[in-house]
Design an enzyme around this catalytic site. Sequence first.
Site, PDB file in Angstrom:
ATOM      1  N   SER A  30       0.802  -1.226   0.000  1.00 54.68           N
ATOM      2  CA  SER A  30       0.000   0.000   0.000  1.00 54.68           C
ATOM      3  C   SER A  30       0.834   1.275   0.000  1.00 54.68           C
ATOM      4  O   SER A  30       0.343   2.318  -0.395  1.00 54.68           O
ATOM      5  CB  SER A  30      -0.957  -0.006   1.181  1.00 54.68           C
ATOM      6  N   HIS A  44      -5.763  -4.493  -1.443  1.00 51.69           N
ATOM      7  CA  HIS A  44      -5.680  -3.383  -2.402  1.00 51.69           C
ATOM      8  C   HIS A  44      -5.786  -3.864  -3.848  1.00 51.69           C
ATOM      9  O   HIS A  44      -5.212  -3.234  -4.748  1.00 51.69           O
ATOM     10  CB  HIS A  44      -4.375  -2.608  -2.215  1.00 51.69           C
ATOM     11  N   LYS A  79     -12.586  -1.719   1.133  1.00 46.36           N
ATOM     12  CA  LYS A  79     -11.888  -0.848   0.188  1.00 46.36           C
ATOM     13  C   LYS A  79     -12.698  -0.784  -1.109  1.00 46.36           C
ATOM     14  O   LYS A  79     -13.755  -0.171  -1.114  1.00 46.36           O
ATOM     15  CB  LYS A  79     -10.449  -1.343  -0.006  1.00 46.36           C
TER      16      LYS A  79
HETATM   17  C1  LIG Z   1      -6.548  -2.253   4.604  1.00 42.95           C
HETATM   18  C2  LIG Z   1      -5.779  -3.508   4.724  1.00 42.95           C
HETATM   19  C3  LIG Z   1      -6.136  -4.501   5.637  1.00 42.95           C
HETATM   20  C4  LIG Z   1      -7.219  -4.294   6.654  1.00 42.95           C
HETATM   21  O1  LIG Z   1      -8.482  -4.418   6.102  1.00 42.95           O
HETATM   22  P1  LIG Z   1      -9.750  -4.174   7.043  1.00 42.95           P
HETATM   23  O2  LIG Z   1     -10.829  -4.965   6.403  1.00 42.95           O
HETATM   24  O3  LIG Z   1      -9.991  -2.711   7.049  1.00 42.95           O
HETATM   25  O4  LIG Z   1      -9.393  -4.697   8.394  1.00 42.95           O
HETATM   26  C5  LIG Z   1      -5.442  -5.685   5.618  1.00 42.95           C
HETATM   27  N1  LIG Z   1      -4.418  -5.885   4.757  1.00 42.95           N
HETATM   28  C6  LIG Z   1      -4.038  -4.954   3.871  1.00 42.95           C
HETATM   29  C7  LIG Z   1      -2.923  -5.240   2.945  1.00 42.95           C
HETATM   30  C8  LIG Z   1      -4.692  -3.732   3.838  1.00 42.95           C
HETATM   31  O5  LIG Z   1      -4.290  -2.788   2.996  1.00 42.95           O
END
Ligand SMILES: *Cc1c(COP(=O)(O)O)cnc(C)c1O
Length: 413
Positions: A197, A225, A256
Amino acid sequence: MSKKLMADLRGKLEELKEEGLYKKERIIESEQGPEIEVSGGKKVLNFCANNYLGLSSHPEVLKAAKEMIDHRGYGLSSVRFICGTQDIHRDLEKRMSDFLGTDDTILYAACFDANGGVFDPFLDRECAIIADQLNHASIIDGVRLCKAKRFIYSHCNMGKGEHEFDGKTLPGLEEVLSSPEAREAKYRMICTDGVFSMNGDMAPINDIVDLADRYDAIVMVDDAHATGFVGETGRGTPEYFGVHGEVDLVTTTFGKALGGASGGCTTGKQELIDWLRQASRPYLFSNTLAPSVVGGTLKVLDLLSKTTDLRDRVEKNQKYFRRRMAEEGFEILEGDHPIVPIMFGKYPNDAALAQQFADDLLKEGIYVIGFFYPVVARGQSRIRVQLSAAHTMEHIDKAIEAFVKVGKKHGIL
Ligand SMILES: *Cc1c(COP(=O)(O)O)cnc(C)c1O
Protein backbone atom coordinates in the site's frame (compact mmCIF):
# COMPACT_ATOMS: atom_id res chain seq x y z
CA MET A 1 -5.57 4.23 38.02
CA SER A 2 -1.80 4.34 37.58
CA LYS A 3 -0.65 7.93 37.89
CA LYS A 4 2.70 6.93 36.44
CA LEU A 5 1.10 5.48 33.28
CA MET A 6 -1.00 8.63 32.74
CA ALA A 7 2.02 10.88 33.19
CA ASP A 8 4.14 8.70 30.89
CA LEU A 9 1.45 8.78 28.20
CA ARG A 10 1.12 12.56 28.40
CA GLY A 11 4.89 12.77 27.92
CA LYS A 12 4.89 10.40 24.97
CA LEU A 13 1.98 12.18 23.28
CA GLU A 14 3.83 15.49 23.70
CA GLU A 15 6.94 13.94 22.17
CA LEU A 16 4.99 12.74 19.12
CA LYS A 17 3.62 16.25 18.62
CA GLU A 18 7.06 17.80 18.91
CA GLU A 19 8.48 15.37 16.34
CA GLY A 20 5.58 16.06 13.99
CA LEU A 21 4.53 12.38 14.18
CA TYR A 22 1.19 12.88 15.95
CA LYS A 23 -1.67 11.59 13.82
CA LYS A 24 -4.48 14.11 13.56
CA GLU A 25 -7.74 13.09 11.97
CA ARG A 26 -9.51 15.40 9.57
CA ILE A 27 -13.28 15.37 9.97
CA ILE A 28 -15.44 14.77 6.90
CA GLU A 29 -19.02 16.03 7.01
CA SER A 30 -20.36 14.35 3.92
CA GLU A 31 -20.55 10.83 2.53
CA GLN A 32 -17.38 9.30 1.08
CA GLY A 33 -16.78 10.14 -2.57
CA PRO A 34 -14.50 11.91 -5.06
CA GLU A 35 -15.74 15.25 -3.69
CA ILE A 36 -16.08 15.55 0.07
CA GLU A 37 -16.90 18.26 2.57
CA VAL A 38 -14.38 18.73 5.35
CA SER A 39 -15.28 20.49 8.58
CA GLY A 40 -16.25 24.11 8.08
CA GLY A 41 -18.10 23.19 4.89
CA LYS A 42 -15.08 23.39 2.57
CA LYS A 43 -15.44 21.13 -0.48
CA VAL A 44 -12.29 19.30 -1.59
CA LEU A 45 -11.40 16.60 -4.10
CA ASN A 46 -10.50 13.39 -2.33
CA PHE A 47 -7.39 11.61 -3.59
CA CYS A 48 -6.62 9.49 -0.54
CA ALA A 49 -9.48 7.02 -0.17
CA ASN A 50 -9.44 3.30 -0.98
CA ASN A 51 -12.69 3.91 -2.82
CA TYR A 52 -11.08 2.54 -6.01
CA LEU A 53 -14.32 1.73 -7.81
CA GLY A 54 -16.36 4.65 -6.45
CA LEU A 55 -18.83 2.28 -4.79
CA SER A 56 -18.71 3.65 -1.21
CA SER A 57 -21.84 5.70 -1.76
CA HIS A 58 -23.24 4.04 -4.88
CA PRO A 59 -27.07 4.33 -4.85
CA GLU A 60 -27.65 0.67 -5.73
CA VAL A 61 -25.31 -0.47 -2.97
CA LEU A 62 -27.05 1.77 -0.41
CA LYS A 63 -30.44 0.48 -1.52
CA ALA A 64 -29.36 -3.17 -1.24
CA ALA A 65 -27.90 -2.56 2.23
CA LYS A 66 -31.13 -0.90 3.41
CA GLU A 67 -33.31 -3.65 1.95
CA MET A 68 -31.25 -6.27 3.71
CA ILE A 69 -31.95 -4.57 7.05
CA ASP A 70 -35.68 -4.95 6.27
CA HIS A 71 -35.33 -8.61 5.32
CA ARG A 72 -32.72 -9.94 7.73
CA GLY A 73 -32.51 -7.36 10.52
CA TYR A 74 -29.81 -5.15 11.95
CA GLY A 75 -27.56 -7.73 13.53
CA LEU A 76 -27.25 -11.35 14.65
CA SER A 77 -26.10 -10.90 18.25
CA SER A 78 -24.12 -14.09 17.90
CA VAL A 79 -21.04 -15.68 16.49
CA ARG A 80 -21.50 -17.83 13.41
CA PHE A 81 -21.40 -21.29 15.02
CA ILE A 82 -24.00 -20.55 17.72
CA CYS A 83 -26.90 -18.81 15.99
CA GLY A 84 -25.27 -16.27 13.69
CA THR A 85 -25.29 -17.83 10.22
CA GLN A 86 -28.00 -16.67 7.82
CA ASP A 87 -28.60 -17.77 4.25
CA ILE A 88 -27.08 -14.46 3.10
CA HIS A 89 -23.76 -15.18 4.83
CA ARG A 90 -23.44 -18.45 2.97
CA ASP A 91 -24.55 -16.63 -0.23
CA LEU A 92 -21.78 -14.09 0.13
CA GLU A 93 -19.22 -16.82 0.84
CA LYS A 94 -20.29 -18.68 -2.30
CA ARG A 95 -20.31 -15.52 -4.39
CA MET A 96 -16.80 -14.55 -3.26
CA SER A 97 -15.57 -18.07 -4.06
CA ASP A 98 -17.08 -17.84 -7.56
CA PHE A 99 -15.64 -14.37 -8.06
CA LEU A 100 -12.13 -15.38 -7.00
CA GLY A 101 -12.14 -18.87 -8.51
CA THR A 102 -11.69 -20.71 -5.20
CA ASP A 103 -13.41 -23.64 -3.43
CA ASP A 104 -14.83 -21.81 -0.43
CA THR A 105 -14.72 -18.60 1.61
CA ILE A 106 -15.00 -17.72 5.30
CA LEU A 107 -16.18 -14.25 6.41
CA TYR A 108 -14.58 -12.11 9.12
CA ALA A 109 -15.44 -8.78 10.73
CA ALA A 110 -12.43 -7.29 8.93
CA CYS A 111 -9.47 -8.32 6.80
CA PHE A 112 -7.39 -7.48 9.87
CA ASP A 113 -9.17 -10.37 11.60
CA ALA A 114 -8.83 -12.64 8.57
CA ASN A 115 -5.07 -12.12 8.78
CA GLY A 116 -5.13 -12.49 12.56
CA GLY A 117 -6.75 -15.90 12.19
CA VAL A 118 -5.06 -17.39 9.14
CA PHE A 119 -1.68 -18.56 10.48
CA ASP A 120 -2.09 -20.06 13.93
CA PRO A 121 -4.70 -22.67 12.88
CA PHE A 122 -2.25 -24.26 10.43
CA LEU A 123 1.22 -23.66 11.79
CA ASP A 124 2.89 -24.73 15.03
CA ARG A 125 6.50 -24.34 16.20
CA GLU A 126 7.75 -27.02 13.81
CA CYS A 127 6.53 -24.97 10.83
CA ALA A 128 7.99 -22.01 8.94
CA ILE A 129 6.43 -18.69 7.93
CA ILE A 130 8.21 -16.89 5.13
CA ALA A 131 7.19 -13.24 4.83
CA ASP A 132 7.95 -10.27 2.59
CA GLN A 133 9.80 -7.50 4.47
CA LEU A 134 7.08 -4.93 3.66
CA ASN A 135 4.01 -6.94 4.66
CA HIS A 136 1.00 -5.09 6.09
CA ALA A 137 0.72 -4.64 9.87
CA SER A 138 -2.19 -7.09 10.07
CA ILE A 139 -0.14 -9.89 8.47
CA ILE A 140 2.72 -9.13 10.84
CA ASP A 141 0.35 -9.32 13.82
CA GLY A 142 -1.20 -12.56 12.54
CA VAL A 143 2.27 -14.05 12.26
CA ARG A 144 3.03 -12.94 15.83
CA LEU A 145 0.02 -14.88 17.07
CA CYS A 146 1.43 -18.16 15.84
CA LYS A 147 4.45 -20.08 17.02
CA ALA A 148 6.01 -21.00 13.70
CA LYS A 149 9.61 -19.99 12.93
CA ARG A 150 9.75 -16.71 11.01
CA PHE A 151 11.82 -15.88 7.98
CA ILE A 152 11.75 -12.50 6.24
CA TYR A 153 12.73 -12.17 2.58
CA SER A 154 13.85 -9.06 0.73
CA HIS A 155 10.90 -7.11 -0.70
CA CYS A 156 9.48 -8.93 -3.76
CA ASN A 157 12.85 -10.60 -4.35
CA MET A 158 12.50 -14.15 -5.63
CA GLY A 159 16.22 -14.91 -5.91
CA LYS A 160 18.99 -16.72 -4.13
CA GLY A 161 21.58 -14.84 -2.09
CA GLU A 162 21.23 -11.61 -0.12
CA HIS A 163 19.72 -8.38 -1.41
CA GLU A 164 19.36 -4.82 -0.24
CA PHE A 165 16.05 -2.99 -0.08
CA ASP A 166 15.18 0.15 1.92
CA GLY A 167 18.56 -0.06 3.64
CA LYS A 168 18.06 -3.64 4.85
CA THR A 169 19.98 -6.66 3.57
CA LEU A 170 17.88 -9.82 3.53
CA PRO A 171 17.83 -13.13 1.64
CA GLY A 172 15.65 -13.57 -1.44
CA LEU A 173 12.67 -15.93 -1.31
CA GLU A 174 14.45 -18.89 -2.94
CA GLU A 175 17.40 -18.43 -0.61
CA VAL A 176 15.03 -18.84 2.35
CA LEU A 177 13.09 -21.75 0.83
CA SER A 178 16.29 -23.66 0.06
CA SER A 179 17.81 -23.15 3.52
CA PRO A 180 18.01 -26.24 5.72
CA GLU A 181 15.79 -24.65 8.42
CA ALA A 182 12.97 -24.02 5.95
CA ARG A 183 13.37 -27.40 4.25
CA GLU A 184 13.21 -29.24 7.57
CA ALA A 185 10.01 -27.46 8.69
CA LYS A 186 6.83 -29.55 8.79
CA TYR A 187 4.95 -27.05 6.58
CA ARG A 188 6.15 -23.84 4.95
CA MET A 189 3.82 -20.90 4.31
CA ILE A 190 4.82 -17.94 2.14
CA CYS A 191 2.79 -14.81 2.96
CA THR A 192 2.71 -11.53 1.10
CA ASP A 193 0.60 -8.51 0.29
CA GLY A 194 -0.68 -8.71 -3.29
CA VAL A 195 -0.25 -4.93 -3.58
CA PHE A 196 1.95 -3.01 -1.15
CA SER A 197 0.00 0.00 0.00
CA MET A 198 2.87 2.45 0.48
CA ASN A 199 4.50 1.76 -2.91
CA GLY A 200 1.63 0.63 -5.13
CA ASP A 201 3.84 -2.22 -6.37
CA MET A 202 2.77 -5.85 -6.66
CA ALA A 203 4.23 -9.14 -5.50
CA PRO A 204 5.06 -11.42 -8.48
CA ILE A 205 2.40 -13.97 -7.59
CA ASN A 206 3.19 -16.28 -10.53
CA ASP A 207 6.83 -16.62 -9.45
CA ILE A 208 5.79 -17.13 -5.84
CA VAL A 209 3.37 -19.90 -6.85
CA ASP A 210 6.14 -21.55 -8.94
CA LEU A 211 8.63 -21.44 -6.07
CA ALA A 212 5.97 -22.75 -3.69
CA ASP A 213 5.37 -25.72 -6.00
CA ARG A 214 9.08 -26.47 -6.19
CA TYR A 215 9.66 -26.22 -2.45
CA ASP A 216 6.30 -27.62 -1.29
CA ALA A 217 5.02 -24.46 0.40
CA ILE A 218 1.55 -23.01 0.98
CA VAL A 219 0.93 -19.52 -0.46
CA MET A 220 -1.10 -16.85 1.32
CA VAL A 221 -1.78 -13.51 -0.44
CA ASP A 222 -3.49 -10.49 1.15
CA ASP A 223 -5.28 -8.84 -1.78
CA ALA A 224 -6.94 -5.97 0.12
CA HIS A 225 -5.68 -3.38 -2.40
CA ALA A 226 -6.52 -5.52 -5.45
CA THR A 227 -9.80 -7.43 -5.17
CA GLY A 228 -12.38 -5.91 -7.50
CA PHE A 229 -10.08 -3.98 -9.84
CA VAL A 230 -6.58 -5.45 -10.34
CA GLY A 231 -6.39 -7.93 -13.23
CA GLU A 232 -8.30 -7.94 -16.49
CA THR A 233 -11.65 -8.62 -14.81
CA GLY A 234 -10.80 -7.32 -11.34
CA ARG A 235 -10.16 -10.69 -9.71
CA GLY A 236 -6.98 -9.41 -8.09
CA THR A 237 -3.23 -9.99 -8.28
CA PRO A 238 -3.49 -13.75 -9.05
CA GLU A 239 -5.43 -12.84 -12.19
CA TYR A 240 -2.97 -10.04 -13.03
CA PHE A 241 -0.12 -12.56 -12.94
CA GLY A 242 -2.00 -15.35 -14.75
CA VAL A 243 -2.53 -17.65 -11.76
CA HIS A 244 -6.22 -16.94 -11.01
CA GLY A 245 -7.57 -19.56 -8.59
CA GLU A 246 -4.12 -21.09 -7.97
CA VAL A 247 -3.24 -19.36 -4.70
CA ASP A 248 -3.94 -21.57 -1.66
CA LEU A 249 -5.23 -18.78 0.59
CA VAL A 250 -6.29 -15.23 -0.30
CA THR A 251 -7.42 -12.77 2.36
CA THR A 252 -9.20 -9.59 1.35
CA THR A 253 -11.46 -6.78 2.57
CA PHE A 254 -14.92 -5.45 1.77
CA GLY A 255 -13.74 -2.15 3.25
CA LYS A 256 -11.89 -0.85 0.19
CA ALA A 257 -12.95 -1.32 -3.45
CA LEU A 258 -15.90 -3.61 -2.64
CA GLY A 259 -18.10 -0.89 -1.16
CA GLY A 260 -15.89 0.35 1.65
CA ALA A 261 -18.10 -0.48 4.64
CA SER A 262 -16.26 -3.18 6.58
CA GLY A 263 -15.71 -6.90 6.68
CA GLY A 264 -13.25 -9.26 5.13
CA CYS A 265 -12.73 -12.87 4.23
CA THR A 266 -10.30 -15.67 3.58
CA THR A 267 -10.87 -17.72 0.45
CA GLY A 268 -9.09 -20.77 -0.88
CA LYS A 269 -8.83 -24.55 -0.92
CA GLN A 270 -11.70 -26.46 0.71
CA GLU A 271 -9.73 -28.24 3.43
CA LEU A 272 -8.06 -25.00 4.46
CA ILE A 273 -11.34 -23.09 4.75
CA ASP A 274 -13.06 -26.01 6.52
CA TRP A 275 -10.28 -26.04 9.08
CA LEU A 276 -10.44 -22.25 9.60
CA ARG A 277 -14.14 -22.60 10.52
CA GLN A 278 -13.10 -25.00 13.28
CA ALA A 279 -9.99 -23.28 14.54
CA SER A 280 -9.69 -19.60 13.55
CA ARG A 281 -10.19 -17.56 16.70
CA PRO A 282 -11.33 -14.20 15.21
CA TYR A 283 -14.05 -16.18 13.39
CA LEU A 284 -15.06 -18.37 16.32
CA PHE A 285 -15.16 -15.64 18.97
CA SER A 286 -16.35 -12.50 17.16
CA ASN A 287 -19.77 -11.38 16.00
CA THR A 288 -21.29 -12.20 12.62
CA LEU A 289 -20.97 -9.67 9.78
CA ALA A 290 -23.97 -7.27 9.82
CA PRO A 291 -26.70 -8.13 7.27
CA SER A 292 -26.58 -4.63 5.76
CA VAL A 293 -22.89 -5.09 4.95
CA VAL A 294 -23.59 -8.51 3.46
CA GLY A 295 -26.42 -7.04 1.34
CA GLY A 296 -24.26 -4.17 0.11
CA THR A 297 -21.33 -6.43 -0.74
CA LEU A 298 -23.57 -8.90 -2.61
CA LYS A 299 -24.79 -5.96 -4.72
CA VAL A 300 -21.20 -4.88 -5.39
CA LEU A 301 -20.40 -8.39 -6.67
CA ASP A 302 -23.49 -8.20 -8.92
CA LEU A 303 -22.28 -4.90 -10.37
CA LEU A 304 -18.72 -6.16 -10.91
CA SER A 305 -19.81 -9.42 -12.49
CA LYS A 306 -21.89 -7.65 -15.16
CA THR A 307 -19.23 -5.40 -16.62
CA THR A 308 -15.62 -4.33 -16.15
CA ASP A 309 -16.49 -0.64 -16.74
CA LEU A 310 -15.45 0.53 -13.28
CA ARG A 311 -12.12 -1.29 -13.12
CA ASP A 312 -11.41 -0.12 -16.69
CA ARG A 313 -12.07 3.47 -15.64
CA VAL A 314 -9.80 3.40 -12.59
CA GLU A 315 -7.08 1.84 -14.76
CA LYS A 316 -7.44 4.59 -17.34
CA ASN A 317 -7.38 7.27 -14.63
CA GLN A 318 -4.32 5.78 -12.99
CA LYS A 319 -2.35 5.52 -16.23
CA TYR A 320 -3.29 9.07 -17.25
CA PHE A 321 -2.30 10.54 -13.87
CA ARG A 322 1.03 8.67 -13.83
CA ARG A 323 1.91 9.80 -17.35
CA ARG A 324 0.96 13.45 -16.82
CA MET A 325 2.71 13.77 -13.46
CA ALA A 326 5.91 12.31 -14.91
CA GLU A 327 5.67 14.77 -17.83
CA GLU A 328 5.37 17.63 -15.34
CA GLY A 329 8.65 16.49 -13.78
CA PHE A 330 7.54 14.75 -10.59
CA GLU A 331 9.34 11.64 -9.45
CA ILE A 332 6.81 8.84 -9.11
CA LEU A 333 7.33 5.22 -8.12
CA GLU A 334 6.71 3.14 -11.20
CA GLY A 335 3.74 0.84 -11.15
CA ASP A 336 0.42 -0.15 -12.66
CA HIS A 337 -1.91 0.57 -9.76
CA PRO A 338 -4.11 3.50 -8.62
CA ILE A 339 -1.79 3.99 -5.63
CA VAL A 340 0.65 6.56 -7.05
CA PRO A 341 3.46 7.67 -4.69
CA ILE A 342 4.99 11.07 -5.50
CA MET A 343 8.53 10.90 -4.06
CA PHE A 344 10.33 13.69 -2.17
CA GLY A 345 13.44 11.81 -1.04
CA LYS A 346 15.86 13.70 -3.25
CA TYR A 347 15.09 17.06 -1.62
CA PRO A 348 16.51 18.26 1.71
CA ASN A 349 14.14 17.88 4.70
CA ASP A 350 11.93 15.55 2.67
CA ALA A 351 9.65 14.71 5.63
CA ALA A 352 8.79 18.35 6.35
CA LEU A 353 8.45 19.05 2.63
CA ALA A 354 5.99 16.19 2.02
CA GLN A 355 3.89 17.35 4.96
CA GLN A 356 3.93 21.01 3.93
CA PHE A 357 3.21 20.05 0.33
CA ALA A 358 0.11 18.09 1.37
CA ASP A 359 -1.10 21.02 3.52
CA ASP A 360 -0.66 23.39 0.57
CA LEU A 361 -2.54 21.01 -1.71
CA LEU A 362 -5.46 20.98 0.71
CA LYS A 363 -5.58 24.78 0.45
CA GLU A 364 -5.89 24.23 -3.32
CA GLY A 365 -8.80 21.87 -2.69
CA ILE A 366 -6.89 18.59 -3.12
CA TYR A 367 -6.96 16.15 -0.21
CA VAL A 368 -3.90 13.87 -0.07
CA ILE A 369 -1.62 12.69 2.73
CA GLY A 370 2.15 12.91 3.14
CA PHE A 371 3.94 9.82 4.49
CA PHE A 372 7.39 9.90 6.06
CA TYR A 373 9.58 8.02 8.52
CA PRO A 374 8.67 5.83 10.44
CA VAL A 375 5.73 4.91 8.17
CA VAL A 376 8.18 4.65 5.24
CA ALA A 377 11.98 4.37 5.27
CA ARG A 378 14.10 7.47 6.00
CA GLY A 379 14.69 9.61 2.92
CA GLN A 380 11.65 8.05 1.20
CA SER A 381 9.01 10.64 2.10
CA ARG A 382 6.14 10.77 -0.30
CA ILE A 383 2.63 11.93 -1.01
CA ARG A 384 0.45 8.97 -1.81
CA VAL A 385 -2.23 9.71 -4.38
CA GLN A 386 -5.04 7.21 -4.87
CA LEU A 387 -7.16 7.32 -8.00
CA SER A 388 -10.76 6.18 -8.20
CA ALA A 389 -13.16 5.24 -10.98
CA ALA A 390 -15.32 8.03 -9.59
CA HIS A 391 -12.76 10.72 -10.51
CA THR A 392 -13.56 12.57 -13.72
CA MET A 393 -10.88 13.87 -16.07
CA GLU A 394 -11.63 17.37 -14.71
CA HIS A 395 -10.96 16.17 -11.16
CA ILE A 396 -7.64 14.65 -12.18
CA ASP A 397 -6.55 17.67 -14.23
CA LYS A 398 -7.40 19.90 -11.29
CA ALA A 399 -5.20 17.76 -9.04
CA ILE A 400 -2.28 17.87 -11.50
CA GLU A 401 -2.64 21.65 -11.82
CA ALA A 402 -2.53 22.01 -8.02
CA PHE A 403 0.54 19.75 -7.78
CA VAL A 404 2.31 21.90 -10.38
CA LYS A 405 1.37 25.14 -8.62
CA VAL A 406 2.52 23.92 -5.22
CA GLY A 407 5.61 22.30 -6.77
CA LYS A 408 6.64 25.65 -8.26
CA LYS A 409 6.02 27.40 -4.95
CA HIS A 410 8.46 24.97 -3.27
CA GLY A 411 10.94 25.28 -6.12
CA ILE A 412 11.03 21.58 -7.00
CA LEU A 413 9.82 21.76 -10.60
C1 LIG B 1 -6.55 -2.25 4.60
C2 LIG B 1 -5.78 -3.51 4.72
C3 LIG B 1 -6.14 -4.50 5.64
C4 LIG B 1 -7.22 -4.29 6.65
O1 LIG B 1 -8.48 -4.42 6.10
P1 LIG B 1 -9.75 -4.17 7.04
O2 LIG B 1 -10.83 -4.96 6.40
O3 LIG B 1 -9.99 -2.71 7.05
O4 LIG B 1 -9.39 -4.70 8.39
C5 LIG B 1 -5.44 -5.69 5.62
N1 LIG B 1 -4.42 -5.89 4.76
C6 LIG B 1 -4.04 -4.95 3.87
C7 LIG B 1 -2.92 -5.24 2.94
C8 LIG B 1 -4.69 -3.73 3.84
O5 LIG B 1 -4.29 -2.79 3.00
